[in-house]
Design a protein around this motif. Structure first.
Motif, PDB file in Angstrom:
ATOM      1  N   THR A  22      88.529  82.911 -51.762  1.00  0.00           N
ATOM      2  CA  THR A  22      87.927  83.141 -53.051  1.00  0.00           C
ATOM      3  C   THR A  22      88.702  84.214 -53.646  1.00  0.00           C
ATOM      4  OG1 THR A  22      87.018  85.002 -51.706  1.00  0.00           O
ATOM      5  CG2 THR A  22      85.818  82.778 -51.619  1.00  0.00           C
ATOM      6  N   ALA A  23      88.567  84.136 -54.915  1.00  0.00           N
ATOM      7  CA  ALA A  23      89.203  85.080 -55.720  1.00  0.00           C
ATOM      8  C   ALA A  23      89.157  86.458 -55.149  1.00  0.00           C
ATOM      9  CB  ALA A  23      88.746  85.064 -57.297  1.00  0.00           C
TER      10      ALA A  23
ATOM     11  N   ARG B 264      98.271  78.057 -49.035  1.00  0.00           N
ATOM     12  CA  ARG B 264      97.136  77.951 -49.108  1.00  0.00           C
ATOM     13  C   ARG B 264      96.139  78.983 -49.552  1.00  0.00           C
ATOM     14  NH1 ARG B 264      97.063  72.642 -48.852  1.00  0.00           N
ATOM     15  NH2 ARG B 264      98.294  71.772 -46.973  1.00  0.00           N
ATOM     16  N   ASP B 265      96.368  79.557 -50.630  1.00  0.00           N
ATOM     17  CA  ASP B 265      95.692  80.796 -51.325  1.00  0.00           C
ATOM     18  C   ASP B 265      94.557  80.068 -51.953  1.00  0.00           C
ATOM     19  OD1 ASP B 265      97.995  79.920 -52.767  1.00  0.00           O
ATOM     20  OD2 ASP B 265      97.204  81.195 -54.519  1.00  0.00           O
ATOM     21  N   ASP B 266      94.728  78.872 -52.227  1.00  0.00           N
ATOM     22  CA  ASP B 266      93.415  78.183 -52.982  1.00  0.00           C
ATOM     23  C   ASP B 266      92.438  77.925 -52.003  1.00  0.00           C
ATOM     24  OD1 ASP B 266      94.992  76.297 -51.806  1.00  0.00           O
ATOM     25  OD2 ASP B 266      94.635  74.816 -53.209  1.00  0.00           O
ATOM     26  N   TRP B 267      92.769  78.247 -50.730  1.00  0.00           N
ATOM     27  CA  TRP B 267      91.529  78.086 -49.555  1.00  0.00           C
ATOM     28  C   TRP B 267      90.482  79.253 -49.477  1.00  0.00           C
ATOM     29  CZ3 TRP B 267      90.755  74.272 -45.375  1.00  0.00           C
ATOM     30  CH2 TRP B 267      91.330  73.029 -45.720  1.00  0.00           C
TER      31      TRP B 267
ATOM     32  N   ARG C 124      86.704  82.596 -47.278  1.00  0.00           N
ATOM     33  CA  ARG C 124      87.361  81.101 -47.563  1.00  0.00           C
ATOM     34  C   ARG C 124      86.535  80.541 -48.619  1.00  0.00           C
ATOM     35  NH1 ARG C 124      89.467  77.875 -42.087  1.00  0.00           N
ATOM     36  NH2 ARG C 124      88.901  76.160 -43.579  1.00  0.00           N
ATOM     37  N   SER C 125      87.069  79.728 -49.527  1.00  0.00           N
ATOM     38  CA  SER C 125      86.479  79.001 -50.510  1.00  0.00           C
ATOM     39  C   SER C 125      86.074  77.756 -49.996  1.00  0.00           C
ATOM     40  CB  SER C 125      87.315  79.041 -51.877  1.00  0.00           C
ATOM     41  OG  SER C 125      88.385  78.548 -51.745  1.00  0.00           O
ATOM     42  N   ARG C 126      86.923  77.140 -48.934  1.00  0.00           N
ATOM     43  CA  ARG C 126      86.656  75.739 -48.420  1.00  0.00           C
ATOM     44  C   ARG C 126      86.448  75.895 -47.165  1.00  0.00           C
ATOM     45  NH1 ARG C 126      91.864  72.267 -50.599  1.00  0.00           N
ATOM     46  NH2 ARG C 126      90.751  70.985 -49.489  1.00  0.00           N
TER      47      ARG C 126
ATOM     48  N   GLY D 234     100.366  81.789 -51.130  1.00  0.00           N
ATOM     49  CA  GLY D 234     100.432  80.357 -50.706  1.00  0.00           C
ATOM     50  C   GLY D 234     100.976  80.118 -49.485  1.00  0.00           C
TER      51      GLY D 234
ATOM     52  N   ILE E 104      91.409  87.100 -52.390  1.00  0.00           N
ATOM     53  CA  ILE E 104      92.719  87.356 -52.767  1.00  0.00           C
ATOM     54  C   ILE E 104      92.935  88.792 -53.237  1.00  0.00           C
ATOM     55  CG2 ILE E 104      94.660  86.802 -53.966  1.00  0.00           C
ATOM     56  CD1 ILE E 104      93.963  84.568 -51.970  1.00  0.00           C
TER      57      ILE E 104
END
Length: 279
Positions: free
Chosen positions: A180-181, A175-178, A212-214, A173, A184
């Protein structure tokens, strides 16, 4: 203390100048905080005292009066008139002595502390040279004379030296949610290599890119030492002490303070792996 030779890179460093981010000035400070603290502790300086941070050795200085010194950070050898001194120990040098720091075989940045501290004029409360912002004292040059302070001596002590090996610990984090799995998973399992385009601002890493997922733009936000920012090419950058105040790319993780110190000693070509910090 007179500078005879600086080697590839020698700058002044202390504990930094926190509290000026609103003015666009990052904290800076020593890149390897643990080695910096050990050097001051060995000569009896209070925490926060200014020292010389020397990259890849080559530093040579002389003293007009007797002095007490300590060298930490790498396996570079401190010599006094050509005679090696004990590693990670306070060393008394006589007036007129020429002190040199050899090129280390292991590590990158050595810290030379002098009892009393280097007493140049502070800038925004710090004697650290920020090489990105250009804030702080100028880099020492041959012929420069640096005044030694008269700080009260605190108890000399040997702080522990970390011999930790293996992956660098991170907290994921913010911004790890930006990412893809799969990205990570790659970040926490793949091996990266320190690029030659690295310095005290950041370590650029070569290795598998992180997807990136976003895709939208991220507004600039504050960054810290140890933040792992991922630019559009997907290859991580570890911010070091002279990092900018803000960054415009997502930060996938932040190194623990101990891991940031270890990263400070990695040379170009060194391998890096990451792992999640416990807890």
């Amino acid at each position: 203390m007179t500078i005879v030779r600086t080697g590839p890179m020698t700058v002044l460093k202390d504990a930094g100048r926190p509290g000026h981010a609103h003015q666009g000035v990052a904290p800076s400070g020593a890149v390897d905080r643990g080695a910096y603290a050990r050097a001051n502790a060995l000569v009896g300086n209070p925490p926060g005292t200014a020292v010389l941070e020397c990259t890849l050795g080559g530093l040579r200085v002389s003293f007009d009066e007797p002095a007490v010194l300590a060298l930490t950070g790498t396996d570079a050898v401190l010599t006094v008139d050509g005679t090696p001194a004990a590693p990670e120990q306070p060393t008394t040098v006589p007036a007129g002595a020429v002190v040199a720091v050899t090129m280390p075989r292991r590590g990158l940045r050595s810290y030379l502390a002098v009892r009393g501290g280097i007493d140049v004029a502070p800038v925004l409360g710090s004697r650290s040279t920020d090489q990105l912002a250009g804030v702080g004292p100028a880099r020492p040059a041959p012929g420069d004379v640096l005044p030694i302070g008269e700080l009260p001596v605190v108890e000399t002590r040997a702080l522990p030296i970390s011999d930790r090996q293996g992956p660098l610990e991170v907290d994921l984090g913010p911004r790890d949610d930006w990412f893809t799995a799969e990205a990570i998973e790659t970040f926490l399992s793949a091996e990266y290599t320190v690029s030659h385009a690295s310095n005290s601002v950041g370590l650029r890493l070569d290795g598998p890119p992180l997807a990136r997922s976003r895709t939208e733009e991220l507004p600039s936000e504050g960054v810290v030492r140890g933040a792992v920012q991922v630019p559009p090419d997907g290859r991580p950058i570890i911010f070091q002490a002279d990092h900018p105040v803000t960054g415009g790319y997502p930060v996938v993780a932040v190194l623990t303070p101990e891991a940031a110190d270890r990263a400070a000693q990695l040379r170009p070509g060194a391998p890096i792996r990451f792992t999640r910090a416990p807890g």
